[in-house]
Design a protein around this motif. Structure first.
Motif, PDB file in Angstrom:
ATOM      1  N   PRO A 272       0.902  -1.304   0.011  1.00  0.00           N
ATOM      2  CA  PRO A 272      -0.052  -0.037   0.048  1.00  0.00           C
ATOM      3  C   PRO A 272       1.062   1.165  -0.061  1.00  0.00           C
ATOM      4  O   PRO A 272       0.779   2.175  -0.806  1.00  0.00           O
ATOM      5  CB  PRO A 272      -0.791  -0.223   1.549  1.00  0.00           C
ATOM      6  CG  PRO A 272      -1.091  -1.719   1.524  1.00  0.00           C
ATOM      7  CD  PRO A 272       0.316  -2.177   1.005  1.00  0.00           C
ATOM      8  N   ARG A 273       2.062   1.272   0.593  1.00  0.00           N
ATOM      9  CA  ARG A 273       2.894   2.260   0.744  1.00  0.00           C
ATOM     10  C   ARG A 273       3.406   2.612  -0.750  1.00  0.00           C
ATOM     11  O   ARG A 273       3.498   3.702  -1.166  1.00  0.00           O
ATOM     12  CB  ARG A 273       4.111   2.085   1.680  1.00  0.00           C
ATOM     13  CG  ARG A 273       5.028   3.200   1.900  1.00  0.00           C
ATOM     14  CD  ARG A 273       6.306   2.647   2.683  1.00  0.00           C
ATOM     15  NE  ARG A 273       6.953   3.746   3.155  1.00  0.00           N
ATOM     16  CZ  ARG A 273       8.428   3.590   3.604  1.00  0.00           C
ATOM     17  NH1 ARG A 273       9.170   2.335   3.675  1.00  0.00           N
ATOM     18  NH2 ARG A 273       8.919   4.794   4.005  1.00  0.00           N
ATOM     19  N   GLY A 274       3.964   1.670  -1.400  1.00  0.00           N
ATOM     20  CA  GLY A 274       4.092   1.723  -2.825  1.00  0.00           C
ATOM     21  C   GLY A 274       2.903   2.362  -3.647  1.00  0.00           C
ATOM     22  O   GLY A 274       3.476   3.204  -4.483  1.00  0.00           O
ATOM     23  N   LEU A 275       1.729   1.862  -3.574  1.00  0.00           N
ATOM     24  CA  LEU A 275       0.822   2.220  -4.437  1.00  0.00           C
ATOM     25  C   LEU A 275       0.422   3.814  -3.981  1.00  0.00           C
ATOM     26  O   LEU A 275       0.500   4.594  -5.074  1.00  0.00           O
ATOM     27  CB  LEU A 275      -0.642   1.754  -3.960  1.00  0.00           C
ATOM     28  CG  LEU A 275      -1.846   2.145  -4.536  1.00  0.00           C
ATOM     29  CD1 LEU A 275      -1.902   1.893  -6.213  1.00  0.00           C
ATOM     30  CD2 LEU A 275      -2.821   1.431  -3.881  1.00  0.00           C
ATOM     31  N   ARG A 276       0.698   4.220  -2.886  1.00  0.00           N
ATOM     32  CA  ARG A 276       0.539   5.709  -2.500  1.00  0.00           C
ATOM     33  C   ARG A 276       1.601   6.451  -3.121  1.00  0.00           C
ATOM     34  O   ARG A 276       1.350   7.677  -3.776  1.00  0.00           O
ATOM     35  CB  ARG A 276       0.442   6.067  -0.961  1.00  0.00           C
ATOM     36  CG  ARG A 276      -0.739   5.573  -0.132  1.00  0.00           C
ATOM     37  CD  ARG A 276      -0.786   5.967   0.973  1.00  0.00           C
ATOM     38  NE  ARG A 276       0.177   5.516   1.936  1.00  0.00           N
ATOM     39  CZ  ARG A 276       0.400   4.233   2.580  1.00  0.00           C
ATOM     40  NH1 ARG A 276      -0.834   3.436   2.504  1.00  0.00           N
ATOM     41  NH2 ARG A 276       1.277   4.100   3.431  1.00  0.00           N
ATOM     42  N   LEU A 277       2.894   6.023  -3.156  1.00  0.00           N
ATOM     43  CA  LEU A 277       3.990   6.767  -3.707  1.00  0.00           C
ATOM     44  C   LEU A 277       4.034   6.862  -5.238  1.00  0.00           C
ATOM     45  O   LEU A 277       4.112   8.129  -5.740  1.00  0.00           O
ATOM     46  CB  LEU A 277       5.429   6.019  -3.419  1.00  0.00           C
ATOM     47  CG  LEU A 277       6.368   6.421  -4.292  1.00  0.00           C
ATOM     48  CD1 LEU A 277       6.831   8.052  -3.650  1.00  0.00           C
ATOM     49  CD2 LEU A 277       7.512   5.738  -3.834  1.00  0.00           C
ATOM     50  N   VAL A 278       3.296   5.820  -5.915  1.00  0.00           N
ATOM     51  CA  VAL A 278       3.496   5.870  -7.326  1.00  0.00           C
ATOM     52  C   VAL A 278       2.048   6.766  -7.757  1.00  0.00           C
ATOM     53  O   VAL A 278       2.234   7.803  -8.613  1.00  0.00           O
ATOM     54  CB  VAL A 278       3.173   4.513  -7.987  1.00  0.00           C
ATOM     55  CG1 VAL A 278       2.769   4.669  -9.599  1.00  0.00           C
ATOM     56  CG2 VAL A 278       4.164   3.549  -7.993  1.00  0.00           C
ATOM     57  N   GLU A 279       1.194   7.000  -6.896  1.00  0.00           N
ATOM     58  CA  GLU A 279       0.065   7.814  -7.272  1.00  0.00           C
ATOM     59  C   GLU A 279       0.559   9.300  -6.894  1.00  0.00           C
ATOM     60  O   GLU A 279       0.188  10.160  -7.679  1.00  0.00           O
ATOM     61  CB  GLU A 279      -1.274   7.461  -6.315  1.00  0.00           C
ATOM     62  CG  GLU A 279      -1.913   6.057  -6.916  1.00  0.00           C
ATOM     63  CD  GLU A 279      -3.025   5.566  -5.956  1.00  0.00           C
ATOM     64  OE1 GLU A 279      -3.611   4.832  -6.364  1.00  0.00           O
ATOM     65  OE2 GLU A 279      -3.029   6.206  -4.783  1.00  0.00           O
ATOM     66  N   GLU A 280       1.318   9.479  -5.939  1.00  0.00           N
ATOM     67  CA  GLU A 280       1.850  10.720  -5.559  1.00  0.00           C
ATOM     68  C   GLU A 280       2.706  11.227  -6.665  1.00  0.00           C
ATOM     69  O   GLU A 280       2.568  12.583  -7.124  1.00  0.00           O
ATOM     70  CB  GLU A 280       2.613  10.869  -4.432  1.00  0.00           C
ATOM     71  CG  GLU A 280       2.962  12.066  -4.007  1.00  0.00           C
ATOM     72  CD  GLU A 280       3.920  11.973  -2.569  1.00  0.00           C
ATOM     73  OE1 GLU A 280       4.819  12.626  -2.222  1.00  0.00           O
ATOM     74  OE2 GLU A 280       3.746  10.839  -1.829  1.00  0.00           O
ATOM     75  N   CYS A 281       3.487  10.341  -7.265  1.00  0.00           N
ATOM     76  CA  CYS A 281       4.318  10.753  -8.340  1.00  0.00           C
ATOM     77  C   CYS A 281       3.625  11.118  -9.536  1.00  0.00           C
ATOM     78  O   CYS A 281       3.944  12.158 -10.368  1.00  0.00           O
ATOM     79  CB  CYS A 281       5.398   9.580  -8.637  1.00  0.00           C
ATOM     80  SG  CYS A 281       6.785   9.688  -7.355  1.00  0.00           S
TER      81      CYS A 281
END
Length: 365
Positions: A272-281
């Protein structure tokens, strides 16, 4: 010289060190990442939350990276946002044929370090908590995750699809094939500056020579892999927050094409942390992505598919000739063996024959 007794008193007891080593060293053990809430599982690529085709929006970053410049873009973004260094691997400026871990804090430093380094190096040594992110091989990321007991905090863990780490000797051999000497080398690049890019070396006399990715990897680097890499359970960065690989174009038979093009990456949010990071980028204009299916990725990553499905047979073959193998709890290798029975039986036979020819059978058994 008499040892410092205070250091000895503060040292971790040797038996505890051994237990930690046996738990975290990927040469001894790799534990399958837990199925976090919201994650799914793919038989080849392991746990994931979402998967895309993607690339860096910045055209200079996209071209400098090994495929779409995604890891370069994310590392640079995190280091500047968090005002904390990102640890990546780059050419050793003092010895350009070799690779070393460095820390970056800017777009310029990220660009200078962009591109794969197909050589032995470790990114896990030293303090980690002050870093914004770490980019490492799947085995390294697995070890870092294990040392932290899978804590969700700390640096973001980034990884990439890996077909194995060639020996340093393989790089030195390529340098020689291109007519250069290690002593006079001023630069070496394995990939980047286009997709897939070339192996390029430069020397102090100003000369420069290159070899295609297909020839450098296929004829030299890929044939001199470290032994542990040949029985790797995770070639796609399952323990990372975000893992990235080449999203090759392919011919009608599904074989990857290596014609020069604008880089495209498989981008897998594994947590989930990785998902949030990609969406943020994406929201910040750092990455451009579109959803894809992992089954489509499998079609253009045949080496990863075959290695994962035939791994139980290769492990069993080594056991039969008396060689030790790592432990892989949680990967359900028995199920993989029987669901790909013919492939694994052939792998058993091939592994035994190769080891017998190499004279590695344990004669004491």
């Amino acid at each position: 010289m008499r040892p410092d007794l205070s250091e000895r008193r503060n040292a971790v007891p040797r038996e505890d060190e051994c237990r930690v080593f046996n738990r975290v060293c990927p040469g001894k053990r790799v534990t399958a990442p837990p199925a976090d809430q919201g994650t799914r599982h793919h038989e080849v690529f392991g746990r994931y939350v979402q998967v895309w085709e993607g690339w860096a929006v910045d055209p200079e970053v996209r071209r400098a990276g090994s495929s779409g410049g995604v890891l370069t873009a994310i590392s640079s973004y995190l280091s500047m946002k968090k005002r904390a260094p990102a640890r990546v691997v780059a050419m050793d400026s003092a010895n350009p044929s070799r690779s070393v871990p460095i820390q970056i804090m800017s777009r310029a430093e990220a660009l200078n370090a962009a591109g794969s380094r197909y050589a032995p190096v470790s990114v896990g040594a030293g303090p980690l908590d002050e870093l914004s992110s770490i980019t490492g091989k799947p085995c390294e990321v697995s070890a870092i995750r294990a040392t932290r007991n899978d804590l969700p905090a700390g640096p973001v863990l980034l990884s990439f699809f890996c077909a194995g780490t060639p020996s340093q000797k393989a790089t030195d051999e390529l340098v020689g094939q291109l007519g250069h000497s290690i002593e006079n080398l001023t630069s070496s690049k394995y990939r980047g500056d286009g997709w897939p890019g070339q192996f390029v070396v430069e020397s102090s006399d100003g000369s420069s020579n290159a070899m295609s990715y297909e020839d450098s990897w296929g004829a030299v680097l890929g044939k001199q892999l470290q032994d542990r890499c040949k029985i790797c359970v995770d070639g796609t960065g399952e323990s990372a927050d975000v893992a990235v690989g080449d999203y090759w174009a392919s011919d009608q038979a599904g074989y990857p094409l290596f014609a020069d093009a604008d880089g495209r990456s498989v981008v897998i949010a594994r947590t989930p942390r990785g998902l949030r990071l990609v969406e943020e980028c994406v929201d910040a204009g750092i990455l451009e992505v579109r959803p894809i299916l992992l089954d489509d990725v499998a079609k253009i990553q045949p080496l990863q598919v075959k290695r994962r499905r035939s791994l139980p047979g290769r492990l069993l073959g080594r056991i039969l000739v008396g060689r030790s193998v790592p432990r892989y709890p949680g990967y359900k290798l028995a199920r993989t063996f029987f669901s790909n029975l013919g492939l694994n039986l052939r792998a058993v036979g091939g592994t035994v024959r190769r080891n017998v020819r190499a004279g590695t059978v344990n004669r004491s058994r």
